[in-house]
Design an enzyme around this catalytic site. Sequence first.
Site, PDB file in Angstrom:
ATOM      1  N   GLU A   1      36.438  43.479  36.036  1.00  0.00           N
ATOM      2  CA  GLU A   1      34.995  43.363  36.399  1.00  0.00           C
ATOM      3  C   GLU A   1      33.965  45.057  35.852  1.00  0.00           C
ATOM      4  O   GLU A   1      33.824  45.782  36.193  1.00  0.00           O
ATOM      5  CB  GLU A   1      35.028  43.946  37.350  1.00  0.00           C
ATOM      6  CG  GLU A   1      35.412  43.052  38.866  1.00  0.00           C
ATOM      7  CD  GLU A   1      35.540  43.308  40.526  1.00  0.00           C
ATOM      8  OE1 GLU A   1      34.942  44.281  40.778  1.00  0.00           O
ATOM      9  OE2 GLU A   1      35.553  41.919  41.269  1.00  0.00           O
TER      10      GLU A   1
ATOM     11  N   GLU B   1      39.940  35.640  40.659  1.00  0.00           N
ATOM     12  CA  GLU B   1      39.737  36.814  42.239  1.00  0.00           C
ATOM     13  C   GLU B   1      38.711  35.803  43.110  1.00  0.00           C
ATOM     14  O   GLU B   1      37.845  35.793  42.735  1.00  0.00           O
ATOM     15  CB  GLU B   1      39.250  38.210  42.354  1.00  0.00           C
ATOM     16  CG  GLU B   1      39.926  39.198  41.557  1.00  0.00           C
ATOM     17  CD  GLU B   1      39.770  41.032  41.465  1.00  0.00           C
ATOM     18  OE1 GLU B   1      38.655  41.077  42.602  1.00  0.00           O
ATOM     19  OE2 GLU B   1      40.306  41.269  40.569  1.00  0.00           O
TER      20      GLU B   1
HETATM   21  O1  AHR Z   1      41.155  42.755  44.931  1.00  0.00           O
HETATM   22  C1  AHR Z   1      40.318  44.486  45.443  1.00  0.00           C
HETATM   23  C2  AHR Z   1      39.103  44.741  44.144  1.00  0.00           C
HETATM   24  O2  AHR Z   1      38.644  43.293  44.578  1.00  0.00           O
HETATM   25  C3  AHR Z   1      39.679  44.829  42.912  1.00  0.00           C
HETATM   26  O3  AHR Z   1      40.657  45.595  42.566  1.00  0.00           O
HETATM   27  C4  AHR Z   1      38.469  44.384  42.306  1.00  0.00           C
HETATM   28  O4  AHR Z   1      38.885  44.041  41.272  1.00  0.00           O
HETATM   29  C5  AHR Z   1      38.253  43.755  43.172  1.00  0.00           C
HETATM   30  O5  AHR Z   1      36.050  44.304  43.040  1.00  0.00           O
END
Ligand code: AHR
Length: 543
Positions: A211, A342
Amino acid sequence: MLTRRTFLHSAAGAACLAARAQSTDARIEILPSEPIGRIAPEIYSHFVEHLGGVVYDGIWVGENSAVPNVGGIRKSLVDALARSKPGAIRWPGGCYADQYDWRDGIGSRAQRPRRTNFWVDSPEWPKNARRDGPQAYEPNQMGTVEFVRFCRLASAQPYIAANLRSLPAQEFWRWIEYCNSPAGSTTLAARRAADGDPQPLNVRFWGVGNESWGCGGNFTPEEYATEFRRYTAWVPGYGARLSFVGSGPNGGDLNWTRGFFDKAGASLNSMWGFALHHYSWNASGGRTTDWMAGKRDALRFDAEQYYEILREANLMESLITSHWGVMGEVDRRHRVKLVVDEWGAWYAPGTEPFPEALLGQQSTMRDAVLTGLTLDTFQRHADKVAMANAAQLVNCLHSLFFAHEDKFCVTPTYHVFAMYAAHQGAQSIRTMISAPQVGYNRNGQPATLPGLAGSASLEGKRLVLTVTNLSLDQSREAEIAVRGTAIQSAKAVVLAAADVHAHNSFDAPNAVEPKEQAVSPRGSLLVHRFPPASVTKIEIATA
Ligand code: AHR
């Protein structure tokens, strides 16, 4: 207005519903002659971050623990995970990746430093959580060799996310050297041997930051493209094929994708995957886009909130196709694939399995439907999606497991992963689903979602069809046909519950479990009734 980006910055800163039977009004036609692409087993991958109770005590309990363990790693977890056939496991973050110094997690465990985990400042900690343990102050007991051993025990591939925000490029190369340089070749290979692994760990997948538009450094896409080039240029492979994953967009941010691809130029040649992140979190029905105010409870939800979370999950399809289109403007032959590293539901705090499980949330049949809907989406785009990682494995968001001290259970989401594993490595084939849409009331306005969604795959003569019925209250009977092929036999596995709020817990670990069901061909067709809010797998033997 709080967004996920600003939230992360601040952190591092029912309805019990009776099924109303419908007459057959849906049709599913599977087209074996229209292949889409091989379903990468890595679509069934996971994510483990040093966050709340994920690593301590979800995975790492320590060698001297009374909890059954293999070299410090919770045995019940690896045994169950291995049965679900995981593809890869991403570690150590998430946002934590851009804080983590890999050198803290090597050498004698007794000597490893204790560090502040930035998640200690998260506004989502439960009020009664202790904030002085390993969930807040990282003891570095699960470092690189322990993580790779965990992967091996679960038969998964390691996927390491490297720190781009706060370590120099040289440390990225040295971490690769520690993992992959041949036995006896370098000082770091000797260090690895002293840590218990003389032979290379052969880590193939490497994330280059996380990110980077937010907690990974607040870069512009152009700045990140320059960093990506610097970190990945001329990295020795040590005989292993290195697959670098670039930090991609937050949800629908096409500007990030366009900005990065326009600037990346030749460094795209060293990129294997481009990471998209998408969470289903806003259940407010469009009333707010505020990150904290838009989230709702994981367990107590009404029909609108149920459908809104599925609506968010169903955006995955357009996210994949829109980012893919932009990537193709520069990468015309689509050498770089999408990695959705994610994804999952993210609810308001309040249902943590234990107080220290920061971001821990319960997982109901709604989450099982979300899981099936999402995995089917990835499979329909098997030509584009090379890996996907559910966030996160245990005691956290959209988890497969809850584990605390000697207690352990699997969630409905786990069962969907285990059911869908039958698709891995098979050819995704085009499947046309025609079913009435489901309608609901979205903040006073009519809204719709697909009635049934699914995907199919073929390996030899074995065809696997998976289907979710999104309707809360209507079962749906469908005719299923395989074009050009007779059906010899079929069997189904169904995950459903009388109440969509049903979930497993330490006290009731088997409240939601899949059930086998006979399916009889009627001539050249199958006819199957999909229960409301359910996930179904049908394995079909073709002639
Ligand atoms: O999964 C939790 C958080 O969500 C992670 O650390 C981040 O990459 C995302 O925004």
